[in-house]
Design a protein around this motif. Structure first.
Motif, short mmCIF file in Angstrom:
data_model
loop_
_atom_site.label_atom_id
_atom_site.label_comp_id
_atom_site.label_asym_id
_atom_site.label_seq_id
_atom_site.Cartn_x
_atom_site.Cartn_y
_atom_site.Cartn_z
N ARG A 927 60.85 39.25 13.03
CA ARG A 927 60.96 40.54 13.71
C ARG A 927 60.78 40.37 15.23
O ARG A 927 59.90 39.64 15.69
N THR A 930 57.72 44.80 18.82
CA THR A 930 58.05 46.19 19.19
C THR A 930 58.01 46.40 20.69
O THR A 930 58.87 47.08 21.26
N HIS A 933 61.07 46.08 23.04
CA HIS A 933 62.22 46.96 22.91
C HIS A 933 62.66 47.53 24.25
O HIS A 933 63.73 48.13 24.36
N LYS A 934 61.81 47.36 25.29
CA LYS A 934 62.23 47.82 26.63
C LYS A 934 63.47 47.05 27.09
O LYS A 934 64.22 47.52 27.95
N ASN A 936 66.56 46.64 26.08
CA ASN A 936 67.50 47.24 25.13
C ASN A 936 68.89 46.64 25.28
O ASN A 936 69.88 47.33 25.50
N GLY A 949 65.46 43.53 13.84
CA GLY A 949 64.78 44.60 14.54
C GLY A 949 65.49 44.99 15.82
O GLY A 949 66.42 44.31 16.29
N GLU A 950 65.12 46.13 16.36
CA GLU A 950 65.78 46.62 17.57
C GLU A 950 65.63 45.60 18.71
O GLU A 950 64.60 44.93 18.82
N PRO A 951 66.70 45.49 19.53
CA PRO A 951 67.94 46.29 19.59
C PRO A 951 69.06 45.69 18.76
O PRO A 951 70.22 46.11 18.90
#
Length: 957
Positions: A927, A930, A933-934, A936, A949-951
């Motif tokens: 993963r 978190t 995630h800035k 993007n 996981g994002e992005p």
């Protein structure tokens, strides 16, 4: 003495005759007077003898008379011979390169240059050998000529034979550290002794305390002559107590640092003292704030400037009510201005400049000192607005202030209208503060103003038309502000005496000169500086007619036309400084200028074309970068520019080879030829005596190897040879130790990275990008303690990243080198893009595009000052360091296109300073944290199929 008597010998009738009585004061009779008396005596004697019977007593009287006459003559002539011989013996001990004393010939020494005699006695009483050298603005323009005019050598004790000497002046000569002779203390009749500026050394002899008649003693120990290490010093000043008649004492530059506060006790014993100068005597420690008894109350001038008292201002200063001048600059006095200054009603000059720690608002009490002419409070920490200060002068209709200096403080606010009451003010210096707004209209009241300096403030308003009523103004310095609005003819039309006009602005709305194209101003300028003001697009008439200019700066003034050739031809022969940079001026320049003194030429960032304008044989700095000049550099540039120190020709269309005659330019310090079309090999004729410290030949078509003679350049600090076709190894630089920056990017250099780079203690930047270097990175490259930029990218380096990388001192602590940045800025000569690139990449390691293997060494996380780390495009394996978050200043991290595996450590997300990240094309998994995630942007993670996981579109299970 001569007596007249009616007495007569026994047996003879009364008869009037003369008798010469030999008294003790024959030396007190002048030579001419003695000669006349002698004639009268002989005539009268002859007459009386002819009328008298020749008795034994008469013969006896006649014999006594003749003996007295003979004795008197011997004393007169003998005394003159003694003085003449004494002066010739004194001359014999001196060196006299200019032959000043060669005129000491003839029998009568009273006629010799520098000798004075008493009108009554005829004895030598004055010896004035002050150096007659003509100083310019208080300095020495020609040191060799000054040295030739100096007397030196030994001061002979024969001066003691000049028993009536009361005035001795040997000032402004050069005795090269000779000690002040002790025998001077035996010249008991001295009333004036001046040996200032004469390079005496050693200890001041205490025997000078025997000169009880001395009224003026000047030992000022600064010098225009010798550059030796000697100094004049005193262990104590108790000998001063013997100088009870002393009125003037000057011990400036005499080192008194071992005396402590005892100097004050000694000086306080001089009741007649009127002037005291202890300038730059290295006096230290706090002054006593009070004195129980003050004897030197006659003091008129007190100069304690440039010592280190570091205290409040003492209270006893304000008991010296006869003071007319008070000089206390650079003493680290602190606190506010004492209110007791108001007691010193006789003050004419107050100098408190450069104490740094004087603070608070400037009080209005100075306005009540009716005789005050000069007030200098510059270089302190005074703050607040100035309404109270200027308001203090409002009630003084006849105030005498002529010079006011408040520059370099923390003063602010709008300049008050009360400034206009200073009717007699000639100099108003307010630079380097935080004044804002416009000039007040009341400035018209300063009808005597000659010099106005408002530079380096925050003036953001307009210049009022009342500025044009300062009819006496000859110097206006308004640079480094944010002026706005329009300057019209009415602002300038009455300034008939204006000689210096300096006006710059950083406002986004430039100051506009709106004057008619045919306007002819009343002034003839000697110096002009306009920056960021809109004067163009044509070169205006009011500038064209200024033919007496000695300094010209027209930077970024919007001139896009050609400059008339006749303007160049009419430039004053005395011009020394010419700057026309950052315009769009077109056309060709004249081949010659009749300006032999022109030494600074900056025509950069224009559209001048044609061959290089090598105008002045006295030029020391030429900046012609970013133009359209073409053709070669003349092969005989050494003869054309023998004094050249800076030659900056970057970003033109110049071609040909670099002349070997440059090797003979011994004054050359910076050579910048970047971004031209030079070709061929670099000349290999450089030698140790040259002063060259900056070389930028980047972005040309140069070939061959780095000249081995570069290693002989003892001052070489910046070497930039990027983007050429140079080849071979870089071993020729192995003898250098003072290098700060090496930029060899974009060439064909090969071989191993040189081990000698590890010896460069001053090295700040090492850029070897895009060459053919191979082999491992040696541990020696971790040694330079100041290395802030390491760029070995895009070579063929192999092996692992050295563990010692974590010991690079500059990257551990992250400190920058201001000296390095200043040097690079000078060499790049305004190339903002290149300079910015260097600054932006400070504290960086770039090893990308090589064949490096192994893992990322854990030691690298100790580089707490590291801002940029790029290891992309290698074969690095293993995991991303778990504690990579320790690199708290990291802004850019690129680990893409390697063989990294494992998960992304959570500590990476704790890097608040991180702005750019690239982890693409590795074998990372798991993963994405978190907090990352800035970023993007999916592209920075692509090529890692096991990441989720994002992005990324991959959802984690």
């Amino acid at each position: 003495m001569i007596e007249e008597t009616n007495a007569h010998p026994q047996g003879h009738p009364p008869s009037k005759y003369l008798i010469l009585v030999n008294g003790p004061s024959t030396n007190s009779i002048s030579s001419s007077y003695k000669f006349n008396c002698l004639s009268v005596i002989l005539c009268n004697l002859e007459q009386h003898l002819s009328n008298m019977e020749t008795t034994t007593s008469v013969y006896f009287i006649a014999t006594c008379v003749l003996l007295s006459i003979s004795t008197s003559c011997l004393q007169v002539d003998g005394g003159k011979d003694i003085e003449r011989e004494a002066l010739l013996a004194f001359k014999e001990g001196l060196t006299d390169p200019s032959g000043r004393l060669s005129f000491w010939v003839g029998a009568d020494c009273c006629n010799w240059r520098g000798i004075g005699c008493d009108n009554q006695t005829g004895q030598v009483n004055k010896l004035d050998l002050r150096n007659p050298f003509q100083f310019i603005n208080g300095g020495v323009a020609d040191p060799d000529a000054y040295k030739r005019s100096c007397l030196g050598g030994k001061i002979d004790a024969s001066l003691l034979r000049l028993r009536d000497l009361n005035h001795l002046d040997l000032s402004l000569n050069d005795f090269e550290g000779t000690q002040i002779p002790e025998f001077l203390g035996k010249l008991r009749n001295l009333r004036y002794l001046n040996i200032s500026f004469a390079s005496f050394g050693g200890e001041v002899p205490s025997h000078l305390g025997n000169l009880s008649s001395l009224q003026e003693l000047d030992l000022y120990a600064d010098s225009y002559g010798s550059a030796g290490t000697w100094e004049l010093h005193a262990e104590n000043l108790q000998w001063l107590t013997g100088l009870s008649s002393l009125k003037v004492l000057n011990l400036g530059f005499v080192k008194l640092n071992d005396i402590g506060a005892d100097w004050l006790q000694a000086v306080n014993m001089l009741p007649s003292l009127e002037e005291l100068n202890l300038h730059w005597c290295e006096l230290q420690g706090g002054l006593p704030l009070s004195l129980s008894v003050i004897n030197f109350t006659s003091l008129s001038v007190l100069d304690l400037s440039e010592n280190s008292f570091n205290s409040l201002m003492p209270q006893w200063f304000f008991n010296l009510t006869s003071l007319t001048e008070l000089h206390l600059r650079w003493n680290f006095f602190n606190g506010p201005i004492p209110a007791d200054f108001a007691k010193l009603e006789s003050l004419e000059v107050v100098d408190l400049a450069d104490n740094l720690y004087l603070e608070g608002q400037i009080p209005g009490l100075f306005g009540h000192l009716r005789k005050l002419k000069v007030l200098d409070l510059s270089g302190n920490n005074f703050g607040g607005e100035t309404d109270e200060f200027f308001g203090g002068f409002s009630g003084s209709l006849n105030n005498s202030l002529v010079s006011l200096d408040l520059s370099s403080n923390s003063l602010g606010g709008i300049l008050p209208d009360s400034i206009g009451v200073l009717k007699n003010l000639q100099h108003l210096l307010l630079s380097s503060n935080s004044f804002w707004g416009s000039l007040p209209e009341s400035i018209r009241g300063l009808s005597s103003l000659e010099k106005l300096d408002l530079s380096f403030n925050k003036m953001d308003g307009t210049i009022p038309e009342s500025f044009g009523e300062l009819v006496e103004l000859d110097e206006a310095n308004l640079i480094a502000n944010s002026w706005e609005g329009v300057v019209q003819e009415s602002h300038l039309m009455n300034l008939r005496r204006l000689e210096t006009f300096l006006l710059t602005t950083d406002s986004k709305r430039p100051l506009v000169f709106n004057v008619s194209s045919k306007w002819v101003p009343p002034f003839r300028l000697k110096s002009i500086k306009l920056e960021n003001c809109l004067v163009g697009p044509v070169f205006p008439m009011w500038l064209q007619i200024q033919t007496g200019l000695t300094s010209v700066t027209l930077r970024n003034v919007g001139i896009s036309d050609t400059i008339p050739a006749q303007w160049f031809s009419k430039l004053s022969p005395q011009i020394t400084y010419l700057v026309l940079s950052n315009n769009q001026i077109k056309g060709m320049l004249p081949h010659q200028l009749q300006s032999p003194n022109l030494n600074f030429i900056d025509l950069s960032s224009n559209q001048f074309e044609g061959p290089l304008p090598l105008w002045s044989t006295n030029a020391t700095r030429i900046s012609l970068q970013e133009n359209l000049f073409s053709g070669p550099i003349p092969q005989n540039i050494e003869e054309l520019m023998p004094r050249l120190e800076y030659l900056c020709l970057s970003s033109n269309h110049l071609n040909g080879t670099i002349p070997s005659s440059m090797c003979n330019m011994t004054s050359l310090q910076v050579l910048s030829l970047r971004s031209n079309h030079f070709s061929g090999d670099l000349p290999n004729c450089w030698y140790q005596q040259q002063m060259l410290w900056g070389i930028d030949l980047s972005k040309n078509s140069l070939t061959g190897k780095i000249p081995s003679s570069f290693a002989l350049l003892a001052s070489l600090s910046v070497l930039m040879l990027a983007d050429n076709n140079l080849e071979g190894e870089i071993t020729p630089l192995q003898n250098r130790s003072g290098l700060t920056s090496i930029d060899l990017r974009g060439n064909k250099f090969s071989g191993s990275l040189p081990l000698w780079i590890g010896e460069k203690q001053s090295l700040f930047m090492l850029r070897l990008q895009s060459n053919l270097f191979s082999g491992p990175i040696p541990d020696e490259l971790c040694n330079p303690p100041n290395l802030h930029i390491i760029d070995f990218s895009h070579n063929k380096l192999s092996g692992g990243i050295p563990k010692c990388t974590g010991n690079i001192h500059a990257l551990v602590y992250g400190n920058n080198s201001e000296t390095f940045e200043r040097l690079v800025r000078v060499v790049l000569q305004g190339r903002i893009d290149e300079y910015s690139s260097i600054v932006e990449n400070s504290n960086s390691i770039d090893l990308s595009g090589n064949n490096l293997t192994g893992g990322i060494p854990s030691e690298i996380t100790s580089l707490s000052g590291l801002r940029i780390l790029n290891l992309s495009n290698n074969y690095i394996s293993g995991r991303i360091l778990e504690n990579i978050g320790d690199l708290q200043k990291l802004e850019k991290l690129d680990l893409s296109r390697n063989h990294l595996s494992g998960s992304i450590p959570p500590s990476l997300a704790s890097l608040n300073s991180l702005m750019r990240l690239n982890l693409s094309y590795n074998n990372l998994e798991g993963r994405i944290p978190t907090d990352l995630h800035k970023f993007n942007d999916p592209s920075i993670y692509e090529g890692n199929p096991s990441l989720c996981g994002e992005p990324l579109p991959n959802k984690c299970p």
